[in-house]
Design a protein around this motif. Structure first.
Motif, mmCIF file in Angstrom:
data_model
loop_
_atom_site.group_PDB
_atom_site.id
_atom_site.type_symbol
_atom_site.label_atom_id
_atom_site.label_comp_id
_atom_site.label_asym_id
_atom_site.label_seq_id
_atom_site.Cartn_x
_atom_site.Cartn_y
_atom_site.Cartn_z
ATOM 1 N N LEU A 1 -0.146 -3.445 -7.499
ATOM 2 C CA LEU A 1 0.631 -2.221 -7.285
ATOM 3 C C LEU A 1 0.990 -1.991 -5.822
ATOM 4 O O LEU A 1 1.985 -1.344 -5.512
ATOM 5 C CB LEU A 1 -0.144 -1.011 -7.813
ATOM 6 C CG LEU A 1 -0.336 -0.933 -9.318
ATOM 7 C CD1 LEU A 1 -1.167 0.289 -9.672
ATOM 8 C CD2 LEU A 1 1.013 -0.880 -10.023
ATOM 9 N N GLY A 2 0.155 -2.458 -4.917
ATOM 10 C CA GLY A 2 0.435 -2.245 -3.510
ATOM 11 C C GLY A 2 -0.156 -0.954 -2.979
ATOM 12 O O GLY A 2 -0.882 -0.225 -3.674
ATOM 13 N N PRO A 3 0.156 -0.637 -1.711
ATOM 14 C CA PRO A 3 -0.557 0.446 -1.033
ATOM 15 C C PRO A 3 -0.245 1.848 -1.516
ATOM 16 O O PRO A 3 -1.112 2.730 -1.453
ATOM 17 C CB PRO A 3 -0.134 0.264 0.430
ATOM 18 C CG PRO A 3 1.106 -0.543 0.400
ATOM 19 C CD PRO A 3 1.008 -1.407 -0.809
ATOM 20 N N GLY A 4 0.971 2.115 -1.995
ATOM 21 C CA GLY A 4 1.324 3.486 -2.395
ATOM 22 C C GLY A 4 0.422 4.049 -3.480
ATOM 23 O O GLY A 4 -0.283 5.057 -3.271
ATOM 24 N N PRO A 5 0.408 3.457 -4.668
ATOM 25 C CA PRO A 5 -0.486 3.944 -5.726
ATOM 26 C C PRO A 5 -1.964 3.865 -5.346
ATOM 27 O O PRO A 5 -2.755 4.728 -5.741
ATOM 28 C CB PRO A 5 -0.161 3.018 -6.904
ATOM 29 C CG PRO A 5 1.228 2.537 -6.640
ATOM 30 C CD PRO A 5 1.322 2.409 -5.154
ATOM 31 N N ARG A 6 -2.337 2.836 -4.587
ATOM 32 C CA ARG A 6 -3.737 2.705 -4.161
ATOM 33 C C ARG A 6 -4.163 3.890 -3.301
ATOM 34 O O ARG A 6 -5.260 4.437 -3.457
ATOM 35 C CB ARG A 6 -3.906 1.398 -3.397
ATOM 36 C CG ARG A 6 -5.336 1.018 -3.105
ATOM 37 C CD ARG A 6 -5.422 -0.324 -2.396
ATOM 38 N NE ARG A 6 -4.854 -0.305 -1.063
ATOM 39 C CZ ARG A 6 -3.935 -1.157 -0.624
ATOM 40 N NH1 ARG A 6 -3.464 -2.098 -1.421
ATOM 41 N NH2 ARG A 6 -3.469 -1.069 0.613
ATOM 42 N N ARG A 7 -3.306 4.304 -2.377
ATOM 43 C CA ARG A 7 -3.612 5.451 -1.525
ATOM 44 C C ARG A 7 -3.661 6.741 -2.331
ATOM 45 O O ARG A 7 -4.484 7.624 -2.074
ATOM 46 C CB ARG A 7 -2.581 5.550 -0.402
ATOM 47 C CG ARG A 7 -2.692 4.434 0.623
ATOM 48 C CD ARG A 7 -1.473 4.372 1.524
ATOM 49 N NE ARG A 7 -1.536 3.223 2.425
ATOM 50 C CZ ARG A 7 -0.490 2.693 3.035
ATOM 51 N NH1 ARG A 7 0.722 3.200 2.844
ATOM 52 N NH2 ARG A 7 -0.641 1.647 3.835
ATOM 53 N N ALA A 8 -2.761 6.868 -3.312
ATOM 54 C CA ALA A 8 -2.759 8.066 -4.155
ATOM 55 C C ALA A 8 -4.054 8.166 -4.956
ATOM 56 O O ALA A 8 -4.626 9.261 -5.103
ATOM 57 C CB ALA A 8 -1.552 8.039 -5.092
#
Length: 435
Positions: free
Chosen positions: A86-93
């Motif tokens: 998924l990459g950093p966006g969903p991971r940070r969320a």
């Protein structure tokens, strides 16, 4: 590069009491992994103190929405590959929402509590399906120490400061912490022997490494620019890339290690995210002013400024004699990731500069990370000078190389003034006699 936010606040505490002051898993960490309960199916979870948050259960309880729900759903499977992709966006969320749910004063505590399990009652598994494994050689002090044993006057080969050295290994024998390692067999040829012989390795060694989990990959034939490489890194773990030095010495020319490495590697079971490690970012530390500058494709101002990591690495040995006498493990070495000559982004970019495709769940190893002195060796080959200087233990045992029944334990800790320390969980395995 991951940025600092409220999830890193050192004053932040969790209503999960064991998380507060936990050496590895305070609320500022929140690593992800795969666990199972007795008789249950593997599923995604988050370490918090001495508990594990069951992500499928939390998802079913309606505790996530939006991007966080997307990430939680991907992380609820039997492997984390979809989550890594998924990459950093969903991971940070997801990290932001997990921090809210587990923080002291959370109004939804009553809904979260049933989703927690005692970590001691759970089994940890490999966190992802590992498609490919590549081992680098970025620990410059290790490269120098080993080189001195073979080339005292010229320990580093001419290419070392120009190109991140690595080799493509195998993924099939990588195992999570706690799984025993059987002593390998292979061909060996001591210098005074006229011909090689076959049998169990007598010079078995550990290697203190950092593992890097790849997130979004790249298409075959395309490369990842150095300015974008950090976005393709999904997390970190500890890695012990076991080595049979006697087998290696005979087989490694001209193509490199084979049976001396492919019998086993051990990793810590939790994926520590780039976001959790944001407080421990530093400038690339190991390159001297008189060293050649990286070639342009490996040079990025942001990576030079904060592409390094300041994480303490420790390796300990627990032998049968130490166990029998009730003595603690013997520290073999204390090093730090700031001894890496190349950054993780440079490793990713160089790996793909020829069009090689990386995939979510691929694993990179840094190579042995030793420090500049004898107390910071990352392998027993260095600590004993190739077996010449045995290590004396409190149990009155000696070790030149590892023996059957020995257990090697790797630990890591990020520390920085003004931030909560975090760890990786242990990476440990015991040597079994050959079959």
């Amino acid at each position: 590069m991951a940025q600092l936010d409220q999830t890193h606040d050192p004053k932040l505490e969790s209503w999960v009491a064991s998380a507060n002051g936990h050496p590895d898993f305070p609320i500022q960490n929140l690593p992800l992994g795969i666990f199972s309960l007795s008789g249950g199916e593997p599923r995604g979870g988050v370490a918090i103190g001495d508990r594990i948050l069951d992500l499928p259960a939390a998802l079913a309880a309606g505790l996530f929405t939006g991007e966080a729900a997307k990430a939680a759903e991907a992380a609820s499977r039997a492997t984390l590959n979809l989550f890594l992709a998924l990459g950093p966006g969903p991971r940070r969320a997801l990290r932001m929402r997990l921090s809210e749910l587990l923080a002291q004063g959370c109004p939804e505590q009553g809904s979260v509590e049933p989703c927690l399990h005692d970590a001691a009652a759970c089994t940890l598994h490999l966190p992802a399906r590992i498609g490919d494994y590549t081992d680098f050689y970025v620990g410059i002090h290790h490269a120098t120490n080993v080189g001195k044993q073979f080339r005292p006057d010229n320990p580093l080969l001419p290419n070392y400061k120009y190109v991140p050295i690595g080799y493509h290994g195998r993924a099939s024998s990588i195992r999570p912490s706690g799984v025993p390692v059987r002593r390998p067999k292979g061909q060996v040829k001591p210098p005074d022997a006229p011909v090689p012989s076959f049998g169990p390795s007598q010079r078995l060694d550990y290697e203190l490494e950092l593992g890097i989990w790849i997130g979004p990959g790249n298409a075959l034939g395309e490369s990842i620019p150095i300015s974008e490489a950090a976005e393709h890194v999904a997390g970190y773990c500890l890695l012990n890339d076991w080595s049979a030095r006697d087998i290696q010495a005979w087989e490694y020319q001209p193509l490199g290690p084979f049976l001396s490495k492919n019998f086993a590697s051990t990793i810590s079971a939790w994926i520590v995210t780039p976001e959790a490690l944001a407080p421990f970012r530093i400038a690339q530390p190991s390159r001297r002013e008189d060293d050649p500058a990286p070639l342009p494709y490996l040079l990025d101002e942001g990576d030079q400024r904060e592409g390094g990591l300041d994480v303490e690495l420790e390796v300990l040995l627990l032998t049968p004699g130490l166990r029998e006498k009730g003595l603690p493990p013997h520290r073999l070495g204390l090093s730090n990731t700031n001894n890496m000559y190349w950054t993780v982004a440079q490793m990713v970019t160089h790996h793909t500069c020829n069009g090689c495709n990386l995939q979510p769940g691929d694993l990179l190893g840094t190579g042995t990370i030793s420090g500049p002195d004898e107390v910071s060796c990352g392998s027993i080959l260095e600590a004993t000078l190739g077996g010449k200087n045995p290590i004396a233990l409190a149990s009155r045992e000696e070790r030149r190389f590892l023996e059957d029944g020995d257990e090697v334990i790797l630990r890591a800790r990020g520390r920085r003034e003004g931030f909560a320390p975090i760890g990786f969980g242990e990476c440990r395995a015991t040597i079994m006699a050959p079959s």
